[in-house]
Design an enzyme around this catalytic site. Structure first.
Site, PDB file in Angstrom:
ATOM      1  N   LYS A  93       0.867  -1.198   0.000  1.00 15.20           N
ATOM      2  CA  LYS A  93       0.000   0.000   0.000  1.00 15.20           C
ATOM      3  C   LYS A  93       0.887   1.225   0.000  1.00 15.20           C
ATOM      4  O   LYS A  93       1.836   1.329   0.796  1.00 15.20           O
ATOM      5  CB  LYS A  93      -0.860  -0.002   1.288  1.00 15.20           C
ATOM      6  CG  LYS A  93      -1.785   1.190   1.386  1.00 15.20           C
ATOM      7  CD  LYS A  93      -3.071   0.971   0.611  1.00 15.20           C
ATOM      8  CE  LYS A  93      -3.874   2.244   0.373  1.00 15.20           C
ATOM      9  NZ  LYS A  93      -3.486   2.976  -0.863  1.00 15.20           N
ATOM     10  N   GLN A 114       7.348   3.776   3.878  1.00 11.65           N
ATOM     11  CA  GLN A 114       5.915   3.437   3.907  1.00 11.65           C
ATOM     12  C   GLN A 114       5.665   2.167   4.728  1.00 11.65           C
ATOM     13  O   GLN A 114       4.652   2.047   5.409  1.00 11.65           O
ATOM     14  CB  GLN A 114       5.421   3.235   2.466  1.00 11.65           C
ATOM     15  CG  GLN A 114       3.910   3.284   2.310  1.00 11.65           C
ATOM     16  CD  GLN A 114       3.374   4.712   2.230  1.00 11.65           C
ATOM     17  OE1 GLN A 114       3.927   5.544   1.545  1.00 11.65           O
ATOM     18  NE2 GLN A 114       2.293   4.991   2.932  1.00 11.65           N
ATOM     19  N   LYS A 117       5.579   3.246   8.334  1.00  9.24           N
ATOM     20  CA  LYS A 117       4.434   4.137   8.536  1.00  9.24           C
ATOM     21  C   LYS A 117       3.136   3.335   8.588  1.00  9.24           C
ATOM     22  O   LYS A 117       2.313   3.505   9.486  1.00  9.24           O
ATOM     23  CB  LYS A 117       4.384   5.131   7.370  1.00  9.24           C
ATOM     24  CG  LYS A 117       3.290   6.164   7.471  1.00  9.24           C
ATOM     25  CD  LYS A 117       3.011   6.871   6.135  1.00  9.24           C
ATOM     26  CE  LYS A 117       4.239   7.490   5.516  1.00  9.24           C
ATOM     27  NZ  LYS A 117       3.891   8.403   4.400  1.00  9.24           N
ATOM     28  N   LYS A 129       5.357   1.667  -3.087  1.00  6.67           N
ATOM     29  CA  LYS A 129       5.312   3.020  -3.653  1.00  6.67           C
ATOM     30  C   LYS A 129       5.535   2.921  -5.151  1.00  6.67           C
ATOM     31  O   LYS A 129       6.202   1.994  -5.630  1.00  6.67           O
ATOM     32  CB  LYS A 129       6.418   3.887  -3.039  1.00  6.67           C
ATOM     33  CG  LYS A 129       6.148   5.374  -3.150  1.00  6.67           C
ATOM     34  CD  LYS A 129       5.269   5.865  -2.004  1.00  6.67           C
ATOM     35  CE  LYS A 129       4.848   7.290  -2.161  1.00  6.67           C
ATOM     36  NZ  LYS A 129       4.161   7.776  -0.941  1.00  6.67           N
ATOM     37  N   GLY A 168      -2.700   8.408  -4.065  1.00  4.83           N
ATOM     38  CA  GLY A 168      -2.058   9.650  -4.495  1.00  4.83           C
ATOM     39  C   GLY A 168      -0.752   9.937  -3.770  1.00  4.83           C
ATOM     40  O   GLY A 168      -0.423   9.336  -2.753  1.00  4.83           O
ATOM     41  N   ASP A 169       0.006  10.828  -4.344  1.00  9.73           N
ATOM     42  CA  ASP A 169       1.204  11.413  -3.738  1.00  9.73           C
ATOM     43  C   ASP A 169       1.467  12.687  -4.562  1.00  9.73           C
ATOM     44  O   ASP A 169       0.546  13.185  -5.225  1.00  9.73           O
ATOM     45  CB  ASP A 169       2.394  10.433  -3.787  1.00  9.73           C
ATOM     46  CG  ASP A 169       3.554  10.869  -2.889  1.00  9.73           C
ATOM     47  OD1 ASP A 169       3.471  10.671  -1.670  1.00  9.73           O
ATOM     48  OD2 ASP A 169       4.541  11.452  -3.396  1.00  9.73           O
ATOM     49  N   ASN A 243      -2.011  19.123  -1.662  1.00  7.08           N
ATOM     50  CA  ASN A 243      -3.026  18.451  -0.855  1.00  7.08           C
ATOM     51  C   ASN A 243      -2.695  18.453   0.636  1.00  7.08           C
ATOM     52  O   ASN A 243      -3.537  18.811   1.470  1.00  7.08           O
ATOM     53  CB  ASN A 243      -3.193  17.007  -1.371  1.00  7.08           C
ATOM     54  CG  ASN A 243      -4.115  16.207  -0.500  1.00  7.08           C
ATOM     55  OD1 ASN A 243      -3.681  15.414   0.328  1.00  7.08           O
ATOM     56  ND2 ASN A 243      -5.409  16.435  -0.635  1.00  7.08           N
TER      57      ASN A 243
HETATM   58  P1  NDP Z   1       0.901  17.802  -4.178  1.00  4.25           P
HETATM   59  O1  NDP Z   1       1.357  17.433  -5.530  1.00  4.25           O
HETATM   60  O2  NDP Z   1      -0.542  18.016  -3.924  1.00  4.25           O
HETATM   61  O3  NDP Z   1       1.677  19.101  -3.668  1.00  4.25           O
HETATM   62  C1  NDP Z   1       3.043  19.139  -3.598  1.00  4.25           C
HETATM   63  C2  NDP Z   1       3.475  20.511  -3.136  1.00  4.25           C
HETATM   64  O4  NDP Z   1       4.862  20.486  -2.832  1.00  4.25           O
HETATM   65  C3  NDP Z   1       3.291  21.560  -4.212  1.00  4.25           C
HETATM   66  O5  NDP Z   1       3.045  22.803  -3.624  1.00  4.25           O
HETATM   67  C4  NDP Z   1       4.640  21.511  -4.916  1.00  4.25           C
HETATM   68  O6  NDP Z   1       4.970  22.695  -5.638  1.00  4.25           O
HETATM   69  C5  NDP Z   1       5.572  21.317  -3.744  1.00  4.25           C
HETATM   70  N1  NDP Z   1       6.787  20.629  -4.223  1.00  4.25           N
HETATM   71  C6  NDP Z   1       6.851  19.426  -4.817  1.00  4.25           C
HETATM   72  N2  NDP Z   1       8.107  19.119  -5.158  1.00  4.25           N
HETATM   73  C7  NDP Z   1       8.844  20.158  -4.778  1.00  4.25           C
HETATM   74  C8  NDP Z   1      10.226  20.447  -4.863  1.00  4.25           C
HETATM   75  N3  NDP Z   1      11.084  19.589  -5.430  1.00  4.25           N
HETATM   76  N4  NDP Z   1      10.648  21.625  -4.332  1.00  4.25           N
HETATM   77  C9  NDP Z   1       9.767  22.490  -3.764  1.00  4.25           C
HETATM   78  N5  NDP Z   1       8.440  22.277  -3.668  1.00  4.25           N
HETATM   79  C10 NDP Z   1       8.003  21.129  -4.165  1.00  4.25           C
HETATM   80  O7  NDP Z   1       1.475  16.636  -3.221  1.00  4.25           O
HETATM   81  P2  NDP Z   1       1.042  16.250  -1.737  1.00  4.25           P
HETATM   82  O8  NDP Z   1       0.567  17.433  -0.998  1.00  4.25           O
HETATM   83  O9  NDP Z   1       0.172  15.062  -1.832  1.00  4.25           O
HETATM   84  O10 NDP Z   1       2.441  15.751  -1.148  1.00  4.25           O
HETATM   85  C11 NDP Z   1       3.312  16.607  -0.423  1.00  4.25           C
HETATM   86  C12 NDP Z   1       4.245  15.756   0.434  1.00  4.25           C
HETATM   87  O11 NDP Z   1       3.475  14.994   1.368  1.00  4.25           O
HETATM   88  C13 NDP Z   1       5.097  14.735  -0.320  1.00  4.25           C
HETATM   89  O12 NDP Z   1       6.333  14.593   0.342  1.00  4.25           O
HETATM   90  C14 NDP Z   1       4.289  13.455  -0.182  1.00  4.25           C
HETATM   91  O13 NDP Z   1       5.107  12.326  -0.335  1.00  4.25           O
HETATM   92  C15 NDP Z   1       3.795  13.607   1.240  1.00  4.25           C
HETATM   93  N6  NDP Z   1       2.626  12.825   1.615  1.00  4.25           N
HETATM   94  C16 NDP Z   1       1.473  12.873   0.891  1.00  4.25           C
HETATM   95  C17 NDP Z   1       0.374  12.157   1.315  1.00  4.25           C
HETATM   96  C18 NDP Z   1      -0.944  12.252   0.606  1.00  4.25           C
HETATM   97  O14 NDP Z   1      -1.906  11.661   1.095  1.00  4.25           O
HETATM   98  N7  NDP Z   1      -1.064  12.966  -0.503  1.00  4.25           N
HETATM   99  C19 NDP Z   1       0.426  11.278   2.492  1.00  4.25           C
HETATM  100  C20 NDP Z   1       1.663  11.351   3.229  1.00  4.25           C
HETATM  101  C21 NDP Z   1       2.718  12.091   2.771  1.00  4.25           C
HETATM  102  P3  NDP Z   1       4.833  22.714  -7.244  1.00  4.25           P
HETATM  103  O15 NDP Z   1       3.369  22.738  -7.525  1.00  4.25           O
HETATM  104  O16 NDP Z   1       5.549  23.956  -7.653  1.00  4.25           O
HETATM  105  O17 NDP Z   1       5.508  21.471  -7.745  1.00  4.25           O
HETATM  106  O1  2IT Z   2       3.167   8.855   1.606  1.00  5.35           O
HETATM  107  C1  2IT Z   2       2.008   8.445   1.806  1.00  5.35           C
HETATM  108  O2  2IT Z   2       1.679   7.908   2.874  1.00  5.35           O
HETATM  109  C2  2IT Z   2       1.015   8.619   0.745  1.00  5.35           C
HETATM  110  N1  2IT Z   2       1.331   9.212  -0.303  1.00  5.35           N
HETATM  111  C3  2IT Z   2      -0.375   8.068   0.905  1.00  5.35           C
HETATM  112  C4  2IT Z   2      -0.420   6.620   0.542  1.00  5.35           C
HETATM  113  C5  2IT Z   2      -1.778   5.977   0.525  1.00  5.35           C
HETATM  114  O3  2IT Z   2      -1.811   4.802   0.160  1.00  5.35           O
HETATM  115  O4  2IT Z   2      -2.786   6.607   0.854  1.00  5.35           O
END
Ligand code: NDP
Ligand code: 2IT
Length: 448
Positions: A93, A114, A117, A129, A168-169, A243
């Protein structure tokens, strides 16, 4: 973070040799090994069962070609990945990352983390992943759909509701999951909950969109309360504006904090009056534009080019919610100098080892990603449950379960850190508690 145990040092060396040129993966393994020393010294049985050797080697790694055609008829080729890291406690997952920086090393670090976690969530999910070096920025809906369909034309053979459940990620949200789910359903001719983060009218869970950001604040709130403080009246920085960042900002604000800055990969905004989240949602969720546009809503806010500068703004609490290694040693020192007392991680591995050393040596409260951002995948687990039961829970039911899970994750980290003589080091607590559950399961299932 220094490793002294001879067995762990030797295994780390072998892991480095076998995974040469994969710095983020080695960074993630080194951090875990550095905190497992007291466990390994007590648990020779786990060493004898080869658990450590096996836990750093993915069970399966899939790499494939993803050809697609853009709106002008030009063909492109990206590389797709799915790393199925560990299935000891449940089906693989984990999310799918679409970003030009994606390579096997990045997907392996994410899949490794992961595993721990997902173990902390209390739900039966293994670690995996996936992703691609595809860049969704500036692409039309049609191009995104073409890419997602091509990606699933290969991925569908390797995933399944009881086998591997992506989500998503970075770069993958409800739109992309919709296209991927649709293509999977067409190819397999079956409707199963094989992806999470689906749309609400086709099997998605209420509160999944909010879950990572809300969960981060639930965890952080537990950590603050356990140390006699709270979000109330605190100044907060949230990096990113995707997100995780948006819903971290929303929940921190509802706890009485003032979020004064957010960012994207181009730069950051500073609004001393507190971020207007409706404006950010309009810019990012609806229009898919740059954070700079915020100035069109609030002329008195500031915009600065470059994302690193966000960490120079004085704050009480920093919530990095963008990407790996976004806070380096230098930024961590500036945060501390400016009075920051808490760092809690929404992104995966956002702090370099030097940054973490700076937090710990200056007595900051540090909420590590594996624990603090586990609310997203935990709620994905709840989406899987609802799909299997063929029913859907209300927002309040899911949110309450998420809140309970985040409380229990904090408790597990706190207790493990205390039991192993590192009270208050929640990074050690998260790694130990996450590891032990997976390790016991691996030992019980034999050398597979
Ligand atoms: P999104 O794509 O929704 O947003 C990512 C954000 O981070 C954007 O504002 C983006 O800017 C910025 N960003 C991405 N890459 C870079 C970079 N190299 N340098 C600077 N800014 C950057 O992704 P999420 O919000 O889903 O994910 C954000 C983080 O949270 C990641 O590390 C992800 O692995 C982690 N995460 C996500 C989960 C989820 O449920 N979605 C769960 C747990 C962890 P720009 O638009 O300019 O690229
Ligand atoms: O890093 C993370 O935990 C995620 N991107 C969410 C993974 C998931 O299966 O919901």
């Amino acid at each position: 973070m220094e490793i002294k145990n001879a067995y762990l040092l030797d295994l780390l060396k072998r892991t480095e040799q076998r995974n040469a040129g994969e710095p983020e993966f080695i960074q993630a393994v080194t951090e875990v090994f550095a905190t497992l020393e007291p466990v390994i010294e007590k648990r020779q049985d786990l060493v004898d069962a080869g658990v450590l050797e096996r836990i750093v080697e993915p069970e399966r790694q899939i790499i494939f070609r993803v050809p697609w055609v853009d709106d002008k008829g030009v063909s492109h080729v990206n590389r797709g990945f799915r790393v199925q890291f560990n299935s000891a406690i449940g089906p693989y997952k984990g999310g799918i990352r679409l970003h030009p920086s994606v390579n096997l090393n990045i997907i392996k670090f994410l899949g490794f983390e992961q595993t721990f976690k997902n173990s902390l969530t209390t739900l039966p999910m293994g670690g995996g992943k996936g992703g691609s070096d595809f860049d969704p920025k500036g692409k039309s809906d049609n191009e995104i759909m073409n890419f997602c369909q091509s990606f699933v034309n290969e991925l569908y053979r390797h995933i399944g509701a009881d086998l591997d459940v992506p989500a998503g990620d970075i770069g993958t949200g409800a739109r992309e999951i919709g296209y991927m789910f649709g293509q999977y359903k067409r190819l397999r001719n079956e409707w199963v909950g094989v992806f999470t983060g689906k749309g609400l009218n086709y099997g998605g869970s209420l509160a999944r969109k909010q879950a990572t950001g809300y969960g981060l604040c639930y965890f952080t709130n537990e950590m603050l309360q356990a140390n006699g403080t709270s979000f109330h009246g605190k100044t907060v920085l949230v990096s990113g504006s995707g997100n995780v960042a948006i819903y971290a900002c929303e929940k921190a604000t509802s706890y009485g904090a003032k979020v004064v800055a957010m960012s994207d990969s181009n730069g950051y905004i500073y609004d001393k009056n507190g971020i207007d989240l409706d404006a950010v949602k309009q810019i990012k969720e609806v229009e898919r534009k740059r954070i700079k546009e915020y100035l069109n809503y609030h002329k008195d806010a500031e915009y600065h080019e470059g994302c690193k500068g966000i960490w120079t703004i004085p704050c009480d609490i920093a919530l990095p919610c963008a990407t790996q290694n976004e806070i380096d040693g230098e930024s961590a020192k500036i945060l501390v100098k400016n009075g920051c007392k808490v760092v809690s991680e929404g992104a995966n591995m956002p702090s370099t080892p030097e940054a973490i050393d700076t937090y710990l040596s200056n007595g900051l409260l540090y909420g590590p990603a594996k624990a603090a951002n586990a609310g997203g995948v935990a709620t994905s687990g709840l989406e899987m449950t609802q799909n299997s039961m063929r029913l859907s829970w209300t927002f309040e039911e899911v949110d309450e379960k998420l809140h309970g899970i985040m409380k229990s994750i904090f408790k597990a980290c706190d207790e493990a850190s205390t039991e192993y003589g590192m009270k208050g080091n929640y990074m050690a607590g998260a790694n130990i508690a996450g590891f032990l559950k997976v390790a016991e399961a691996m030992k019980a299932q034999g050398n597979v």
